[in-house]
Design a protein around this motif. Structure first.
Motif, PDB file in Angstrom:
ATOM      1  N   LYS A   8       0.874  -1.172   0.000  1.00 23.61           N
ATOM      2  CA  LYS A   8       0.000   0.000   0.000  1.00 23.61           C
ATOM      3  C   LYS A   8       0.911   1.222   0.000  1.00 23.61           C
ATOM      4  CE  LYS A   8      -3.828   2.224   2.460  1.00 23.61           C
ATOM      5  NZ  LYS A   8      -4.844   2.214   1.417  1.00 23.61           N
ATOM      6  N   LEU A   9       0.744   2.063  -1.019  1.00 27.92           N
ATOM      7  CA  LEU A   9       1.608   3.232  -1.165  1.00 27.92           C
ATOM      8  C   LEU A   9       0.905   4.267  -2.024  1.00 27.92           C
ATOM      9  CD1 LEU A   9       2.777   2.651  -4.288  1.00 27.92           C
ATOM     10  CD2 LEU A   9       4.060   0.955  -3.004  1.00 27.92           C
ATOM     11  N   PHE A  10       1.502   5.441  -2.152  1.00 26.02           N
ATOM     12  CA  PHE A  10       0.898   6.466  -2.988  1.00 26.02           C
ATOM     13  C   PHE A  10       1.993   7.262  -3.681  1.00 26.02           C
ATOM     14  CE2 PHE A  10      -1.212  10.535  -3.869  1.00 26.02           C
ATOM     15  CZ  PHE A  10      -2.301  10.065  -4.603  1.00 26.02           C
ATOM     16  N   GLU A  11       2.052   7.110  -4.992  1.00 20.39           N
ATOM     17  CA  GLU A  11       2.956   7.861  -5.862  1.00 20.39           C
ATOM     18  C   GLU A  11       4.426   7.737  -5.460  1.00 20.39           C
ATOM     19  OE1 GLU A  11       1.292  11.811  -6.333  1.00 20.39           O
ATOM     20  OE2 GLU A  11      -0.490  10.995  -7.297  1.00 20.39           O
ATOM     21  N   ASP A  12       4.790   6.625  -4.834  1.00 20.44           N
ATOM     22  CA  ASP A  12       6.159   6.341  -4.412  1.00 20.44           C
ATOM     23  C   ASP A  12       6.410   4.858  -4.645  1.00 20.44           C
ATOM     24  OD1 ASP A  12       8.506   5.681  -3.049  1.00 20.44           O
ATOM     25  OD2 ASP A  12       8.001   6.846  -1.265  1.00 20.44           O
ATOM     26  N   ASN A  13       7.276   4.533  -5.601  1.00 20.73           N
ATOM     27  CA  ASN A  13       7.481   3.113  -5.913  1.00 20.73           C
ATOM     28  C   ASN A  13       8.726   2.512  -5.261  1.00 20.73           C
ATOM     29  OD1 ASN A  13       9.580   4.071  -7.520  1.00 20.73           O
ATOM     30  ND2 ASN A  13       8.954   2.939  -9.338  1.00 20.73           N
ATOM     31  N   SER A  14       9.261   3.162  -4.240  1.00 20.79           N
ATOM     32  CA  SER A  14      10.443   2.630  -3.543  1.00 20.79           C
ATOM     33  C   SER A  14      10.210   1.215  -3.038  1.00 20.79           C
ATOM     34  CB  SER A  14      10.821   3.530  -2.358  1.00 20.79           C
ATOM     35  OG  SER A  14      11.021   4.855  -2.761  1.00 20.79           O
ATOM     36  N   LYS A  67       7.673   9.344 -13.842  1.00 17.57           N
ATOM     37  CA  LYS A  67       8.082   8.403 -12.799  1.00 17.57           C
ATOM     38  C   LYS A  67       7.566   8.865 -11.443  1.00 17.57           C
ATOM     39  CE  LYS A  67      12.588  10.543 -12.037  1.00 17.57           C
ATOM     40  NZ  LYS A  67      14.032  10.341 -12.048  1.00 17.57           N
ATOM     41  N   SER A  68       7.566   7.939 -10.495  1.00 19.02           N
ATOM     42  CA  SER A  68       7.095   8.265  -9.148  1.00 19.02           C
ATOM     43  C   SER A  68       8.206   8.927  -8.342  1.00 19.02           C
ATOM     44  CB  SER A  68       6.629   6.994  -8.429  1.00 19.02           C
ATOM     45  OG  SER A  68       7.740   6.265  -7.967  1.00 19.02           O
ATOM     46  N   VAL A  69       7.830   9.423  -7.176  1.00 19.84           N
ATOM     47  CA  VAL A  69       8.818   9.946  -6.233  1.00 19.84           C
ATOM     48  C   VAL A  69       9.468   8.774  -5.509  1.00 19.84           C
ATOM     49  CG1 VAL A  69       7.616  12.138  -5.930  1.00 19.84           C
ATOM     50  CG2 VAL A  69       7.122  10.233  -4.381  1.00 19.84           C
ATOM     51  N   LYS A  70      10.549   9.030  -4.822  1.00 18.95           N
ATOM     52  CA  LYS A  70      11.267   8.000  -4.049  1.00 18.95           C
ATOM     53  C   LYS A  70      11.455   8.521  -2.626  1.00 18.95           C
ATOM     54  CE  LYS A  70      12.173   5.816  -7.997  1.00 18.95           C
ATOM     55  NZ  LYS A  70      11.155   6.326  -8.890  1.00 18.95           N
ATOM     56  N   ARG A  71      10.516   8.171  -1.758  1.00 21.95           N
ATOM     57  CA  ARG A  71      10.577   8.628  -0.360  1.00 21.95           C
ATOM     58  C   ARG A  71      10.604   7.472   0.629  1.00 21.95           C
ATOM     59  NH1 ARG A  71       6.158  12.756  -1.816  1.00 21.95           N
ATOM     60  NH2 ARG A  71       7.385  14.535  -2.497  1.00 21.95           N
ATOM     61  N   ASP A  72      10.658   6.239   0.103  1.00 16.16           N
ATOM     62  CA  ASP A  72      10.650   5.050   0.951  1.00 16.16           C
ATOM     63  C   ASP A  72       9.424   4.982   1.857  1.00 16.16           C
ATOM     64  OD1 ASP A  72      13.064   3.999  -0.054  1.00 16.16           O
ATOM     65  OD2 ASP A  72      14.198   5.367   1.226  1.00 16.16           O
ATOM     66  N   CYS A  73       8.276   5.363   1.297  1.00 17.23           N
ATOM     67  CA  CYS A  73       7.025   5.322   2.054  1.00 17.23           C
ATOM     68  C   CYS A  73       6.156   4.171   1.566  1.00 17.23           C
ATOM     69  CB  CYS A  73       6.249   6.624   1.872  1.00 17.23           C
ATOM     70  SG  CYS A  73       7.077   8.058   2.583  1.00 17.23           S
ATOM     71  N   GLY A  74       5.399   3.615   2.468  1.00 16.06           N
ATOM     72  CA  GLY A  74       4.443   2.574   2.111  1.00 16.06           C
ATOM     73  C   GLY A  74       4.412   1.481   3.152  1.00 16.06           C
TER      74      GLY A  74
END
Length: 159
Positions: free
Chosen positions: A40-46, A118-125
Motif C-alpha cells: 500500500k503506497l501512494f505515488e512512491d514506488n520505492s 516516474k514516481s517519487v522516491k521517499r521510501d514510504c508505504g
C-alpha cells in the motif's frame, strides 16, 4: 498452467472474489497466477523496487497505489527486475510506463493506465497488509488468478 478465470469462477463460485473490471493488461503474459504479496503506497514506488528485488517465484505482487493516475509505479527496469526474481505478475491500482517494453517481458502486468512520469522516491508505504482495490479486499497469502477475462482472488490455491 492454463487456468481460465471463467472456469475457476464456475467451479469455485462461492470461494472466489472478482475484482471490478478496471484493469488493462500490459505484460507479455496475459495469464498469470500466484500467491499474493501486498503493498500500500501512494505515488512512491520505492517499496515496489525493494519487493521485486526479493524472490518472487510463485507470487503475484498486488499494489494498492490509491488509484493515482499522476505517475507510474512500474516501468521496464522494475519489470525486468521482477522477471529476474521470478515474479509471476503484478496487479497495480495505479499506472505503468514503458508499456512497449513491458509487453515484451515474460511477466503478467495489470494496471489502470499508462503515464510517462516516474514516481517519487521517499521510501514510504506498507507491506503485507490487507488492501482494498477494485471492490475487493485482498490479503497477503491469498491466491490471485488473472487472464484476459478478469482478475479473481481466493483464500486457497484452486489448482
Amino acid at each position: 498452467m492454463n487456468l481460465a478465470t471463467t472456469d475457476l469462477c464456475d467451479e469455485f463460485e462461492n470461494e472466489v472474489h472478482v475484482l471490478d473490471p478496471i484493469f488493462q493488461s500490459f505484460g507479455g503474459h496475459g495469464r498469470f497466477h500466484g500467491q499474493v504479496v501486498t503493498l500500500k503506497l501512494f505515488e512512491d514506488n520505492s517499496l515496489v523496487r525493494q519487493t521485486l528485488g526479493e524472490d518472487g517465484h510463485g507470487k503475484v505482487l498486488v499494489v494498492d497505489g490509491g488509484g493515482s493516475r499522476r505517475c507510474a509505479l512500474l516501468g521496464d527496469q522494475l519489470g525486468e527486475l521482477a522477471v529476474k526474481n521470478g515474479w509471476a505478475g503484478l496487479v497495480i491500482d495505479g499506472c505503468v510506463r514503458d508499456s512497449a517494453a513491458l509487453a515484451t517481458l515474460p511477466l503478467g502486468v495489470k494496471a489502470l493506465a499508462t503515464h510517462p512520469r516516474k514516481s517519487v522516491k521517499r521510501d514510504c508505504g506498507q507491506k503485507n497488509i490487507a488492501v482494498r482495490i477494485a471492490g475487493c479486499v485482498i490479503e497477503p497469502g491469498q491466491w490471485l488468478y488473472a487472464d484476459e477475462d478478469g482478475v479473481i482472488v481466493s483464500a486457497r490455491a484452486l489448482a
